[in-house]
Design a protein around this motif. Structure first.
Motif, PDB file in Angstrom:
ATOM      1  N   VAL A 199     -33.787  22.671 -32.529  1.00 51.67           N
ATOM      2  CA  VAL A 199     -32.454  22.759 -33.114  1.00 51.67           C
ATOM      3  C   VAL A 199     -31.995  24.189 -32.880  1.00 51.67           C
ATOM      4  N   GLN A 200     -30.741  24.494 -33.190  1.00 54.90           N
ATOM      5  CA  GLN A 200     -30.221  25.839 -32.980  1.00 54.90           C
ATOM      6  C   GLN A 200     -29.638  26.351 -34.290  1.00 54.90           C
ATOM      7  N   ASP A 201     -29.517  27.658 -34.369  1.00 53.11           N
ATOM      8  CA  ASP A 201     -28.932  28.265 -35.569  1.00 53.11           C
ATOM      9  C   ASP A 201     -27.757  29.112 -35.108  1.00 53.11           C
ATOM     10  N   MET A 202     -26.538  28.623 -35.338  1.00 50.72           N
ATOM     11  CA  MET A 202     -25.337  29.364 -34.939  1.00 50.72           C
ATOM     12  C   MET A 202     -24.763  30.121 -36.126  1.00 50.72           C
ATOM     13  N   VAL A 258     -34.332  25.272 -21.972  1.00 54.22           N
ATOM     14  CA  VAL A 258     -33.092  25.856 -22.495  1.00 54.22           C
ATOM     15  C   VAL A 258     -33.428  26.744 -23.685  1.00 54.22           C
ATOM     16  N   HIS A 259     -32.917  27.964 -23.651  1.00 55.20           N
ATOM     17  CA  HIS A 259     -33.122  28.908 -24.749  1.00 55.20           C
ATOM     18  C   HIS A 259     -31.804  29.229 -25.432  1.00 55.20           C
ATOM     19  N   ALA A 260     -31.816  29.196 -26.746  1.00 55.54           N
ATOM     20  CA  ALA A 260     -30.665  29.689 -27.519  1.00 55.54           C
ATOM     21  C   ALA A 260     -31.196  30.100 -28.888  1.00 55.54           C
ATOM     22  N   GLU A 261     -31.972  31.171 -28.890  1.00 51.65           N
ATOM     23  CA  GLU A 261     -32.602  31.589 -30.150  1.00 51.65           C
ATOM     24  C   GLU A 261     -31.557  32.090 -31.147  1.00 51.65           C
ATOM     25  N   PHE A 262     -30.558  32.805 -30.642  1.00 53.15           N
ATOM     26  CA  PHE A 262     -29.454  33.245 -31.500  1.00 53.15           C
ATOM     27  C   PHE A 262     -28.142  32.858 -30.823  1.00 53.15           C
ATOM     28  N   VAL A 263     -27.253  32.280 -31.595  1.00 43.52           N
ATOM     29  CA  VAL A 263     -25.975  31.809 -31.059  1.00 43.52           C
ATOM     30  C   VAL A 263     -24.858  32.425 -31.891  1.00 43.52           C
ATOM     31  N   GLY A 264     -23.980  33.169 -31.213  1.00 46.03           N
ATOM     32  CA  GLY A 264     -22.942  33.905 -31.934  1.00 46.03           C
ATOM     33  C   GLY A 264     -21.700  33.086 -32.207  1.00 46.03           C
ATOM     34  N   LEU A 296     -23.283  37.650 -43.832  1.00 47.02           N
ATOM     35  CA  LEU A 296     -23.342  37.370 -42.389  1.00 47.02           C
ATOM     36  C   LEU A 296     -23.600  35.889 -42.186  1.00 47.02           C
ATOM     37  N   GLN A 297     -23.204  35.412 -41.009  1.00 40.40           N
ATOM     38  CA  GLN A 297     -23.584  34.056 -40.622  1.00 40.40           C
ATOM     39  C   GLN A 297     -24.181  34.101 -39.219  1.00 40.40           C
ATOM     40  N   CYS A 298     -23.339  33.971 -38.189  1.00 41.26           N
ATOM     41  CA  CYS A 298     -23.937  33.962 -36.845  1.00 41.26           C
ATOM     42  C   CYS A 298     -24.534  35.317 -36.493  1.00 41.26           C
ATOM     43  N   GLY A 299     -24.002  36.379 -37.093  1.00 42.30           N
ATOM     44  CA  GLY A 299     -24.602  37.698 -36.915  1.00 42.30           C
ATOM     45  C   GLY A 299     -24.012  38.524 -35.790  1.00 42.30           C
ATOM     46  N   TYR A 300     -23.044  37.972 -35.065  1.00 40.74           N
ATOM     47  CA  TYR A 300     -22.553  38.693 -33.890  1.00 40.74           C
ATOM     48  C   TYR A 300     -21.656  39.875 -34.281  1.00 40.74           C
ATOM     49  N   GLY A 328     -29.759  44.619 -35.593  1.00 43.40           N
ATOM     50  CA  GLY A 328     -29.410  44.581 -34.168  1.00 43.40           C
ATOM     51  C   GLY A 328     -30.534  44.064 -33.294  1.00 43.40           C
ATOM     52  N   ALA A 329     -31.632  43.604 -33.917  1.00 42.59           N
ATOM     53  CA  ALA A 329     -32.774  43.139 -33.122  1.00 42.59           C
ATOM     54  C   ALA A 329     -32.551  41.737 -32.557  1.00 42.59           C
ATOM     55  N   ALA A 330     -31.680  40.949 -33.185  1.00 42.47           N
ATOM     56  CA  ALA A 330     -31.464  39.570 -32.729  1.00 42.47           C
ATOM     57  C   ALA A 330     -30.920  39.597 -31.304  1.00 42.47           C
ATOM     58  N   ARG A 331     -31.552  38.853 -30.409  1.00 44.51           N
ATOM     59  CA  ARG A 331     -31.108  38.815 -29.009  1.00 44.51           C
ATOM     60  C   ARG A 331     -30.351  37.521 -28.744  1.00 44.51           C
ATOM     61  N   TYR A 332     -29.102  37.662 -28.413  1.00 46.75           N
ATOM     62  CA  TYR A 332     -28.244  36.530 -28.069  1.00 46.75           C
ATOM     63  C   TYR A 332     -28.275  36.356 -26.544  1.00 46.75           C
ATOM     64  N   THR A 333     -27.644  35.298 -26.060  1.00 47.65           N
ATOM     65  CA  THR A 333     -27.631  35.077 -24.614  1.00 47.65           C
ATOM     66  C   THR A 333     -27.032  36.271 -23.880  1.00 47.65           C
ATOM     67  N   THR A 334     -25.967  36.859 -24.466  1.00 45.92           N
ATOM     68  CA  THR A 334     -25.325  37.997 -23.796  1.00 45.92           C
ATOM     69  C   THR A 334     -26.263  39.192 -23.686  1.00 45.92           C
ATOM     70  N   ASP A 335     -27.354  39.178 -24.447  1.00 50.00           N
ATOM     71  CA  ASP A 335     -28.269  40.315 -24.465  1.00 50.00           C
ATOM     72  C   ASP A 335     -29.471  40.114 -23.544  1.00 50.00           C
ATOM     73  N   VAL A 336     -29.570  38.926 -22.938  1.00 48.57           N
ATOM     74  CA  VAL A 336     -30.739  38.621 -22.106  1.00 48.57           C
ATOM     75  C   VAL A 336     -30.638  39.402 -20.794  1.00 48.57           C
ATOM     76  N   ARG A 337     -31.719  40.041 -20.413  1.00 48.84           N
ATOM     77  CA  ARG A 337     -31.753  40.814 -19.167  1.00 48.84           C
ATOM     78  C   ARG A 337     -32.994  40.417 -18.367  1.00 48.84           C
ATOM     79  N   TYR A 338     -32.800  40.186 -17.079  1.00 48.06           N
ATOM     80  CA  TYR A 338     -33.939  40.018 -16.174  1.00 48.06           C
ATOM     81  C   TYR A 338     -33.844  41.107 -15.109  1.00 48.06           C
ATOM     82  N   PRO A 339     -34.972  41.553 -14.597  1.00 50.93           N
ATOM     83  CA  PRO A 339     -34.910  42.536 -13.505  1.00 50.93           C
ATOM     84  C   PRO A 339     -34.157  41.928 -12.317  1.00 50.93           C
ATOM     85  N   GLY A 340     -33.283  42.688 -11.731  1.00 53.63           N
ATOM     86  CA  GLY A 340     -32.554  42.219 -10.549  1.00 53.63           C
ATOM     87  C   GLY A 340     -31.492  41.176 -10.835  1.00 53.63           C
ATOM     88  N   MET A 341     -31.192  40.984 -12.103  1.00 50.68           N
ATOM     89  CA  MET A 341     -30.219  39.956 -12.493  1.00 50.68           C
ATOM     90  C   MET A 341     -28.831  40.257 -11.915  1.00 50.68           C
TER      91      MET A 341
END
Lengths: 920, 322
Positions: A624-627, A408-414, A106-110, A188-201
């Protein structure tokens, strides 16, 4: 009928062992329900068409792509997602998951969750049928053929599945593994931007221009705003003249309670266009009287490079950078030799060729996306970016905020590959909509949008000629390179040719603009086309002069960096045993080709790594980021090896802009920036720990490693205190931060270049690469099969060999795609991209990947702090040309256009199949 | 008419008058993009359509049998290799698991104009003329049979033609597979109306000692729509071709048989030379478009290559298709 909401239906199902009652839209797919209703975001949506397998889940024990699985099919079924895999096993990981970790599959993990689910299904079937044996490559390739990985992790995946099936990981133990964030990615625990959820988003969607080239006179949003659930509609046309310049260009955006509502509202936006003539084909664009892409002014083209846009002159759609003057060397001499060779002067050998490359899409599996939210403190942005720190600065400037007000958050980048740098439209759109609505807003490109305007490497036409003589002297090289990046400019092949090989050169770059979507910088911008052309030409020179391809390159190469790579290539039995070009007949012929790459060596001078040591252990922090490139692992390795801690015990906090500044992951600077700074921070921490030990009364304390365990700690007259124990007794936590400039002495720098916030420093020694490719060609059908690839890299110290190899494999695989299958197709009538999906745009699959061997020549960079250079870009330079040269060696036919799809090959080589009794 | 029906019986389907959904492998993408809209009827839960029946002189395959189940069926592999080979190679493993035999015959075209929500196409009712014909038809037909210039996607349809298989269709009784597709002159991917459903596939007796071949020419090794695909049934006795059936896909808006190649082969020696001569007839009816000329030599080459495969290998199982 089409837009009426159907009645919702109720079903009962079991998901990951839990009984669930669901209320469904009958049109919905299982993937939507899992991600949006059940928050099981390990299941990723990439192609949304059943092609890439990223969303693969198990239904009643068998794998299915959740994007094409009707949610209604979950009724009375048993569904398992990646989150459930391995949960019932000791240690919490399935042997397949452990094998992926250890073999770095694996690399980016997506794509990883899909591969994990499918591989576990295969593992179970294989074990049931064949027991604890190793499956052949073919069996693994077939089983995983419904999955695509853009990083190119296939080599590790082959190894992982084989090892797990043969029983290497049956026990509970988890051996060491090289990728620090691997466990989150295989579960599947890694949360990417597409996985971010806020209430009422809210969910946002773009409206694309219905015209290829049109002035947008007016847009009316009233009807769209009247739709229930629509909260904001904005004009997002990013053009000072209010002109849309390609079909599908985003001109407006809607934020609504859900995607279906947003889509309904988009259809109600009224746009008044004033259509203009347009041009789609680069050859047409150069014709006298062709419609101009930028008729008003040439000041605002998009930028397909990573540098600034220098001044240029224009003739219609043709742009000639003034920088060209700097790119030549003894231009007059090059010209003179070319003219004399063309006139047939005795003793001169002239070789000429025109080479083409198709545009190559980044198509990162995680598309461009952003979740934005305004709070009392300021702005929070989650986005899939390769420049966390720089983006924070750009957002602060754009929205007139203090840097401390932007997070700015980008903990996981696919995946990114160059296409996700700095402030992009999806980010400003989400931020603006969040401000307009007062709510969190999510904008995610669908795959069509990602393919259309997510980025691609410009297509090129490169005219080259070289003059030499019987002594093989490099007497002159001339090049005219035409790049097309649609409405973007700055395809720059010439600089790389300027920096490679000795001799007089006359080189020029041009841009040909068209009304198509903009190219973006991609992994070694313009490098692969430049080396495709140059290294094909050099191979032609070798053939024309009857000289050995390596000997010729040794003669022309004015850098020592590849000396070890040439020795290595010449030692390969396959290279030694290559056939004479064009000597074979029959249906299957084979050949071997070779090519080089040459790349600059840069780092970010402002990167700082912070270490916090306390009772909980050691935490490294950097913005830094890890893509998938392995930033976490590089930092953990540098810190861990210096302090005598296993990789897993160094916590790494990255991917957030409130950490000390980190590099853009561009210009191959990540490792070269974070490795020496991490080393330096770890050394600083050692000193502080020793001081603390002294203060605590230990006599003659020194930092050292325990001989027996290899673990670090404080050695003193009275014995040895392991680090973890020492930290538990610390009076106050210790914090150290590395210095700017990566800890390099000023001596070994060219200094901070005037590159603004990019902060590129260049080390004055180029890095080198060399690829050897062995191919088999089916001359009857025109199919080119790579049989083995060797890639040699001279890029200094290799910090983390497993991850460096993974990145090099991925580079080779992306090159095989560029060389053999990847091609963007447009509608000639509108310029709209037709190959805007992963079915018509063909990235390599696992079955296309031959064995790949990586060779590192680590010497030569000892003068640089840390001694480790980047290799991501260096590794993508030589393989495309090596494939072409191998095809020439096999068939005697010289390919000059890539990709070498069957239809490009068959007509040129079919005569070989028919010219032998052995045909068939 | 209700927007959504979950059918428990065939009558439910007929009454729904809606587009059918079984595995979802094709229609889900179209529902998401908006190319296809409601009403739909789910047929996957109808009992009794998921079995394979074997008789001495024929076989029956239920419409809801998965493609994978057909490909992996040992007795079908033995008797009908030219059916099980494509069932093991088409699409992806996941699609073969969820995709049904009825559904795979009734796929909609993969044309990029049809599939894009931004492009017009007569099959979507938002264009009069095919934009691909005048536009980009790089992957298009080389046998120009009718208004649509994109190749038909059904590999299984191509295989069933070589067996003269028949279909049970609600309200119509039994009909030949050829009738499902017609000659390509209609603007349709298949001849069924909404609410009509294939319930079973009827395979006639296999010939004694028949061998199968199937190849798809792609730019990648697996999981790609073919530029050309060829299905071959072959019976060779004492070195002479007694039966030859050649189906071809990827080249016309319907799958069809290359009868001129079949006729040239039958009664002739099963030699390379005879095969080459017969393969040259494969493009007799071809009518290439400006951008599909390249497929002409591919058609001949793939027919030859698949004939050779059927003669020299001939079995119905690929070892690795677990």
């Amino acid at each position: 009928m089409a837009t009426a909401d159907p009645e919702l239906i109720q079903i009962r199902t079991r998901v990951n062992g839990e009984a669930r009652s669901l209320t469904l839209d009958p049109r919905a797919s299982a993937a939507d329900v899992l991600r949006e209703d059940l928050d099981l975001t390990g299941t990723k949506i990439v192609c949304a068409a059943g092609v890439c397998g990223a969303c693969t889940v198990m239904i009643d024990g068998m794998p299915a792509t959740a994007c094409t699985l009707p949610a209604c099919a979950l009724a009375d079924a048993e569904l398992r997602t990646v989150e459930d895999m391995g949960r019932d096993i000791g240690g919490g990981l399935h042997p397949i998951q452990k094998a992926f970790l250890v073999h770095d599959g694996l690399q980016c993990g997506y794509c990883t969750p899909g591969f994990i689910v499918e591989s576990i299904s295969f593992f179970d079937r294989w074990r049931a049928k064949e027991g604890k044996t190793e499956p052949p490559r073919d069996a693994i390739a077939h089983a995983l053929s419904g999955h695509l990985c853009r990083c190119g992790a296939y080599v590790g995946i082959y190894a992982a599945v084989a090892a797990a099936c043969r029983g290497d990981f049956d026990g509970d133990a988890l051996p060491d593994y090289p990728r620090h964030d691997g466990p989150q990615k295989v579960t599947g625990a890694a949360r990417y931007t597409t996985d971010v959820r806020y209430p009422g988003m809210l969910t946002a969607k773009y409206l694309g221009s219905a015209h290829t080239h049109a002035k947008v006179l007016a847009m009316r949003f009233e009807a769209a705003l009247a739709v229930e659930g629509v909260e904001a509609v904005l004009d997002v046309l990013d053009d000072p003249h209010r002109v849309a310049r390609y079909a599908g260009q985003p001109i407006a955006a809607v934020a609504a309670v859900d995607e279906a509502t947003a889509a309904r509202a988009l259809a109600l936006i009224e746009v008044e266009y004033e259509p203009r003539p347009f041009v789609v084909d680069p050859y047409e664009a150069l014709r006298e009287g062709a419609p101009e892409v930028f008729p008003e002014s040439k000041k605002h083209p998009a930028n397909a490079s990573e540098g600034p846009i220098p001044p240029a002159t224009w003739e219609g759609n043709l742009r000639k950078p003034m920088l060209n003057k700097l790119l030549s060397s003894h231009k007059g001499r090059a010209h003179d030799k070319l003219a004399r060779a063309q006139a047939g002067e005795d003793g001169l050998v002239l070789v000429e060729g025109t080479y083409h490359t198709a545009g190559q899409s980044h198509t990162s599996l995680e598309p461009h996306c952003c979740v934005a939210r305004w709070t009392d403190e300021g702005l929070t942005v989650h986005t899939s970016t390769q420049s966390v720190h720089l983006l924070m600065q750009e957002l602060a400037e754009h929205y007139r905020l203090k840097e401390s007000q932007v997070l700015v958050h980008a903990e996981f980048v696919g995946g990114a590959f160059g296409g996700k740098q700095g402030l992009q439209l999806e980010t400003t759109t989400a931020v603006d909509l969040a401000r307009a609505t007062g709510k969190a807003v999510r904008l995610v490109h669908d795959r069509e949008e990602e393919m259309v305007f997510g980025g691609y490497r410009p297509l090129t036409r490169i005219e080259l000629s070289a003059v030499t003589n019987a002594e093989l002297e490099p007497l002159g090289l001339t090049m005219r390179a035409y790049g097309t990046a649609g409405v973007a400019v700055q395809s720059q092949a010439a600089p790389w040719v300027r920096m490679t090989y000795a001799g007089p050169k006359d080189l020029e770059d041009f841009d040909v603009t068209t009304n198509t979507s903009p190219g973006k910088p991609m992994r070694a911008p313009s490098g692969p086309p430049a080396f495709w052309a140059l290294e094909s030409l050099v191979d032609e020179v070798a053939h024309a002069t009857g000289s050995d391809p390596v000997a010729l390159r040794r003669k022309w190469d004015d850098s020592e960096v590849r000396r070890g790579l040439y020795d290595w290539a010449e030692s390969l039995p396959e290279w030694q045993g290559r056939p004479k070009a064009g000597s074979q007949r029959g249906r299957m012929v084979s050949g071997v080709g070779l090519a080089i790459g040459n790349w600059f060596n840069a780092f970010h001078n402002a990167t700082r790594v912070q270490l916090d040591a306390g009772p909980e252990g050691v935490v490294a922090r950097c913005a830094v980021q890890d893509m998938g490139n392995g930033s976490r692992s590089v930092i953990a390795k540098a810190v861990g090896e210096t302090l005598g801690l296993p990789l897993r015990e160094v916590a790494v906090d990255l991917g957030a802009s409130n950490l000390p500044p980190g590099p853009n992951s561009s210009a191959s600077r990540t490792t070269a920036s974070i490795y020496p700074t991490s080393l330096q921070a770890a050394e600083m921490l050692q000193a502080k720990l020793v001081a603390a030990a002294k203060k605590a009364g230990l006599r003659h304390p020194k930092y050292g490693l325990d001989a027996a365990s290899g673990r670090g700690g404080i050695a003193h007259d009275g014995g040895f205190v392991p680090l973890s124990e020492f930290l538990r007794g610390l009076e106050a936590p210790i914090r150290v931060t590395s210095k700017r400039r990566g800890g390099n002495s000023t001596f070994d720098l060219l200094g901070a270049m005037p590159s603004g916030r990019m902060g590129i420093s260049v080390y004055p020694k180029m890095t080198g690469s060399l690829a050897v490719v062995s191919v088999e060609v089916d001359t009857l059908l025109g199919r080119v099969y790579p049989r083995k690839v060797w890639l040699g890299l001279a890029s200094g110290k290799i910090v983390n060999p497993e991850l460096a190899r993974s990145q090099a494999y991925g580079a080779v695989i992306q090159c095989l795609g560029a060389a053999l299958t990847e091609e963007r197709h447009y509608d000639p009538a509108t310029g709209f991209l037709l190959s805007a999906n992963l079915e018509d745009y063909r990235i390599p699959g696992i079955a296309d990947i031959p064995p790949i061997e990586i060779f590192f020549d680590e010497g030569g960079f000892e003068g640089m702090k840390g001694g480790a250079c980047g290799l991501s870009e260096l590794a993508v330079l030589p393989t495309v040309a090596a494939v072409g040269n191998a095809v020439f060696n096999a068939t005697g036919w010289r390919p000059r256009d890539v990709p070498l799809r069957p239809q490009r090959v068959q007509e040129h080589v079919a005569h070989l199949a028919h010219s032998s009794q052995e045909a068939g | 008419m209700s927007a959504y029906t979950r059918a428990k019986t065939i009558e439910d389907v007929t009454q729904s008058g809606a587009e059918l959904r079984a595995g979802g492998t094709d229609i889900q993408e179209r529902l998401r993009s908006g190319v296809t809209s409601l009403p739909i009827v789910d047929v996957a839960a109808i009992p009794g359509l998921d079995g394979v029946e074997l008789h001495d002189d024929r076989a029956g395959i239920g419409a809801l049998v998965s493609i994978r189940a057909v490909g992996a069926h040992p007795e079908l592999q033995r008797r009908y290799p030219a059916l099980t080979l494509p069932a093991q190679l088409l699409a992806t493993p996941q699609a073969r698991l969820r995709g049904t035999m009825g559904g795979v015959l009734c796929q909609r075209t993969r044309c990029w104009y049809y599939r894009s929500r931004h492009m017009p196409c007569p099959k979507k009712g938002n264009a009069e003329r095919c934009p691909s014909r005048a536009g980009n038809h790089h992957f298009g037909v080389v046998f120009d049979f009718g208004p649509c210039v994109y190749p038909h996607p059904s590999s299984i349809g191509c295989a069933l033609l070589t067996y003269d298989a028949e279909l049970s269709v609600t309200g119509r009784g039994r009909m030949p597979v050829a009738e499902l597709y017609g000659d390509g002159s209609a603007l349709r991917d298949h001849s069924l109306d909404p609410g009509e459903m294939i319930t079973a596939i009827h395979m006639p007796a296999a010939a004694a000692g028949e061998r199968g071949g199937y190849q798809r020419l792609m730019s990648r090794a697996l999981a790609e729509w073919p530029l050309v695909e060829v299905v071959v049934r072959l019976v060779v006795e004492d070195g002479v071709v007694r039966l030859a059936r050649v189906g071809i896909g990827g080249v016309a808006n319907v799958p069809f048989r290359l009868t001129e190649v079949e006729e040239a082969l039958e009664g002739e020696a099963a030699t390379d030379a005879e095969f080459e001569a017969a393969a040259k007839l494969a493009t007799t009816r071809a009518k290439p478009l400006p951008q599909t000329q390249y497929k002409l030599p591919m058609v001949e080459a793939l027919v030859l290559s698949t004939l050779l495969q059927a003669r020299d290998e001939g079995g119905g199982d690929l070892d690795f298709a677990m």
